[in-house]
Design an enzyme around this catalytic site. Structure first.
Site, PDB file in Angstrom:
ATOM      1  CB  ALA A 203     -65.086-125.753 -11.922  1.00  0.00           C
TER       2      ALA A 203
ATOM      3  N   GLY B 109     -63.067-120.924 -11.649  1.00  0.00           N
ATOM      4  CA  GLY B 109     -61.989-121.490 -12.200  1.00  0.00           C
ATOM      5  C   GLY B 109     -61.278-121.029 -13.378  1.00  0.00           C
TER       6      GLY B 109
ATOM      7  CD  GLU C 276     -59.831-120.833  -8.728  1.00  0.00           C
ATOM      8  OE1 GLU C 276     -60.561-121.383  -9.386  1.00  0.00           O
ATOM      9  OE2 GLU C 276     -59.423-120.802  -7.498  1.00  0.00           O
TER      10      GLU C 276
ATOM     11  CD  GLU D 206     -64.642-119.761  -7.148  1.00  0.00           C
ATOM     12  OE1 GLU D 206     -64.600-118.541  -6.890  1.00  0.00           O
ATOM     13  OE2 GLU D 206     -63.724-120.363  -7.894  1.00  0.00           O
TER      14      GLU D 206
HETATM   15  C1  HXC Z   1     -71.797-125.629 -15.772  1.00  0.00           C
HETATM   16  C2  HXC Z   1     -72.263-123.768 -17.308  1.00  0.00           C
HETATM   17  C3  HXC Z   1     -71.557-122.890 -16.355  1.00  0.00           C
HETATM   18  C4  HXC Z   1     -70.616-123.600 -15.274  1.00  0.00           C
HETATM   19  C5  HXC Z   1     -72.576-121.477 -17.416  1.00  0.00           C
HETATM   20  N1  HXC Z   1     -72.680-122.735 -17.711  1.00  0.00           N
HETATM   21  N2  HXC Z   1     -71.410-121.422 -16.673  1.00  0.00           N
HETATM   22  N3  HXC Z   1     -72.436-124.936 -16.902  1.00  0.00           N
HETATM   23  N4  HXC Z   1     -70.605-124.895 -15.055  1.00  0.00           N
HETATM   24  N5  HXC Z   1     -69.725-122.923 -14.558  1.00  0.00           N
HETATM   25  C6  HXC Z   1     -73.797-123.069 -18.769  1.00  0.00           C
HETATM   26  C7  HXC Z   1     -75.304-122.621 -18.328  1.00  0.00           C
HETATM   27  O1  HXC Z   1     -75.836-123.589 -17.398  1.00  0.00           O
HETATM   28  C8  HXC Z   1     -75.964-122.640 -19.757  1.00  0.00           C
HETATM   29  O2  HXC Z   1     -76.449-124.144 -20.114  1.00  0.00           O
HETATM   30  C9  HXC Z   1     -74.952-122.106 -20.784  1.00  0.00           C
HETATM   31  O3  HXC Z   1     -73.674-122.473 -19.882  1.00  0.00           O
HETATM   32  C10 HXC Z   1     -75.133-120.642 -20.804  1.00  0.00           C
HETATM   33  O4  HXC Z   1     -75.077-120.067 -19.466  1.00  0.00           O
HETATM   34  P1  HXC Z   1     -76.181-119.118 -19.135  1.00  0.00           P
HETATM   35  O5  HXC Z   1     -76.075-118.899 -17.579  1.00  0.00           O
HETATM   36  O6  HXC Z   1     -77.167-119.099 -19.756  1.00  0.00           O
HETATM   37  O7  HXC Z   1     -75.500-117.675 -19.770  1.00  0.00           O
HETATM   38  P2  HXC Z   1     -75.703-116.152 -19.284  1.00  0.00           P
HETATM   39  O8  HXC Z   1     -77.211-115.895 -18.892  1.00  0.00           O
HETATM   40  O9  HXC Z   1     -75.016-115.090 -20.170  1.00  0.00           O
HETATM   41  O10 HXC Z   1     -74.902-115.996 -17.688  1.00  0.00           O
HETATM   42  C11 HXC Z   1     -73.348-116.171 -17.792  1.00  0.00           C
HETATM   43  C12 HXC Z   1     -72.988-116.410 -16.484  1.00  0.00           C
HETATM   44  C13 HXC Z   1     -73.585-117.472 -15.921  1.00  0.00           C
HETATM   45  C14 HXC Z   1     -72.849-115.169 -15.665  1.00  0.00           C
HETATM   46  C15 HXC Z   1     -71.409-116.442 -16.677  1.00  0.00           C
HETATM   47  O11 HXC Z   1     -73.517-118.771 -16.635  1.00  0.00           O
HETATM   48  C16 HXC Z   1     -72.801-118.084 -14.555  1.00  0.00           C
HETATM   49  O12 HXC Z   1     -73.058-117.248 -13.635  1.00  0.00           O
HETATM   50  N6  HXC Z   1     -72.300-119.093 -14.558  1.00  0.00           N
HETATM   51  C17 HXC Z   1     -71.649-119.836 -13.177  1.00  0.00           C
HETATM   52  C18 HXC Z   1     -70.483-118.777 -12.992  1.00  0.00           C
HETATM   53  C19 HXC Z   1     -69.829-119.482 -11.799  1.00  0.00           C
HETATM   54  O13 HXC Z   1     -70.549-119.606 -10.655  1.00  0.00           O
HETATM   55  N7  HXC Z   1     -68.519-120.107 -11.862  1.00  0.00           N
HETATM   56  C20 HXC Z   1     -67.758-120.446 -10.687  1.00  0.00           C
HETATM   57  C21 HXC Z   1     -67.727-122.050 -10.845  1.00  0.00           C
HETATM   58  S1  HXC Z   1     -67.118-122.726  -9.347  1.00  0.00           S
HETATM   59  P3  HXC Z   1     -77.782-124.362 -20.609  1.00  0.00           P
HETATM   60  O14 HXC Z   1     -77.814-125.763 -20.737  1.00  0.00           O
HETATM   61  O15 HXC Z   1     -78.748-123.775 -19.579  1.00  0.00           O
HETATM   62  O16 HXC Z   1     -77.995-123.419 -21.653  1.00  0.00           O
HETATM   63  C22 HXC Z   1     -65.455-122.876  -9.656  1.00  0.00           C
HETATM   64  C23 HXC Z   1     -64.614-123.678  -8.665  1.00  0.00           C
HETATM   65  C24 HXC Z   1     -63.267-123.631  -9.390  1.00  0.00           C
HETATM   66  O17 HXC Z   1     -65.039-122.535 -10.745  1.00  0.00           O
HETATM   67  C25 HXC Z   1     -62.503-124.634  -8.324  1.00  0.00           C
HETATM   68  C26 HXC Z   1     -62.494-126.131  -8.660  1.00  0.00           C
HETATM   69  C27 HXC Z   1     -61.163-126.953  -7.776  1.00  0.00           C
END
Ligand code: HXC
Length: 256
Positions: free
Chosen positions: A65, A108, A111, A131
């Site tokens: 998400a 997400g 999911e 998460e």
């Molecule tokens: C918003 C995101 C994002 C996310 C990546 N980006 N994931 N933005 N939400 N979930 C953005 C980064 O901020 C960055 O933007 C660009 O995408 C590239 O990501 P990087 O981090 O620079 O890439 P990399 O170093 O290759 O790392 C990849 C990654 C990392 C390991 C996937 O991006 C990461 O950890 N993302 C978050 C993963 C996460 O925690 N997901 C769970 C979310 S909670 P900029 O502008 O800096 O270039 C969830 C809850 C669901 O999903 C339930 C809802 C009801």
């Protein structure tokens, strides 16, 4: 129809929805949720569509998400808007849906893949429920669907540590139906989707419903539901056609 966050293509009886927010690794925003759900519902109601594929980019199916969108939300806010509650509508689709996963399927993203009927993974796929590292827990079904798919041991491991599982581990664990070389992911998925779409749609719906019933009920009730659906298919022309075609050594021509 033009969408902002996804691309939708249709060829023969297969439709492909491509998540397309490349700058955010396909992070799922509310806007994307609306569009995916709308696209799936539209395709699902089209009898000419026999299978739907949902895919992302090579680097990310979806990295979760959209954290930047969620960051400042409050409890009353997300409760009242029923934040991300519409994803549930995707699971009401009767048309089989395949998730073709390359790269990250996190939070997400994992999911969403699990809401689909089958996951085909590129050998570069990474699945996880990170998460907990953000101070929350899965909210689109991760704690339930992952546990049903891979069992308590792996689900606890992923949900409590936030670690990622690679494609091979995901396949061994039962999360993924097939692993293919990443470069061939879409081709291979289109073959599977084409096979499914070449079946009688009525029969495919019945098969999907029967398998899904097993997650909702006891064995005895599930077996009864299956048997009744099996019997009911004998009211369809496609049963007559499918069995006649076999006996006559020819390809069936489904009425669908
Ligand atoms: C918003 C995101 C994002 C996310 C990546 N980006 N994931 N933005 N939400 N979930 C953005 C980064 O901020 C960055 O933007 C660009 O995408 C590239 O990501 P990087 O981090 O620079 O890439 P990399 O170093 O290759 O790392 C990849 C990654 C990392 C390991 C996937 O991006 C990461 O950890 N993302 C978050 C993963 C996460 O925690 N997901 C769970 C979310 S909670 P900029 O502008 O800096 O270039 C969830 C809850 C669901 O999903 C339930 C809802 C009801």
């Amino acid at each position: 129809k033009q969408f902002e966050n996804i691309l939708v293509e249709q060829s023969d009886r297969v439709a492909v929805i491509t998540l397309h927010r490349p700058k955010a690794l396909n992070a799922l925003s509310s806007g994307m949720e609306k569009e995916v759900v709308e696209a799936v519902e539209g395709l699902d109601s089209d009898p000419g569509v026999g299978c739907i594929v949902i895919t992302g980019s090579e680097k990310a199916f979806a990295a979760g998400a959209d954290i930047k969108e969620m960051k400042d939300k409050s409890y009353p806010g997300i409760y009242l808007e029923r934040y991300f509650g519409d994803w549930k509508r995707l699971t009401a689709a009767r048309t089989p849906i395949i998730a073709a996963v390359s790269g990250f399927a996190l939070g997400g993203g994992c999911e969403l893949a699990m809401m689909c009927d089958m996951i085909i993974a590129g050998d570069n796929a990474k699945f996880g429920q990170p998460e907990i590292t953000l101070g929350v827990i899965p909210g689109m079904g991760g704690s339930q669907r992952l546990t049903r798919a891979v069992g308590k041991a792996k689900a606890m491991d992923l949900c409590l540590t936030g670690r990622q599982m690679d494609a091979d581990e995901a396949e061994c664990s039962g999360l993924v139906a097939r692993v293919v070389p990443a470069a061939d992911l879409l081709d291979e998925t289109m073959k599977v989707a084409g096979t499914i779409a070449s079946m009688s749609k009525t029969t495919a719906i019945a098969a999907k419903q029967a398998v899904n019933r097993s997650f909702e009920t006891t064995l005895e009730e599930g077996l009864l539901a299956e048997q009744n659906a099996f019997y009911a298919l004998f009211a369809t022309e496609d049963q007559t056609e499918g069995m006649s075609a076999f006996a006559e050594k020819r390809k069936p021509e489904w009425r669908r």
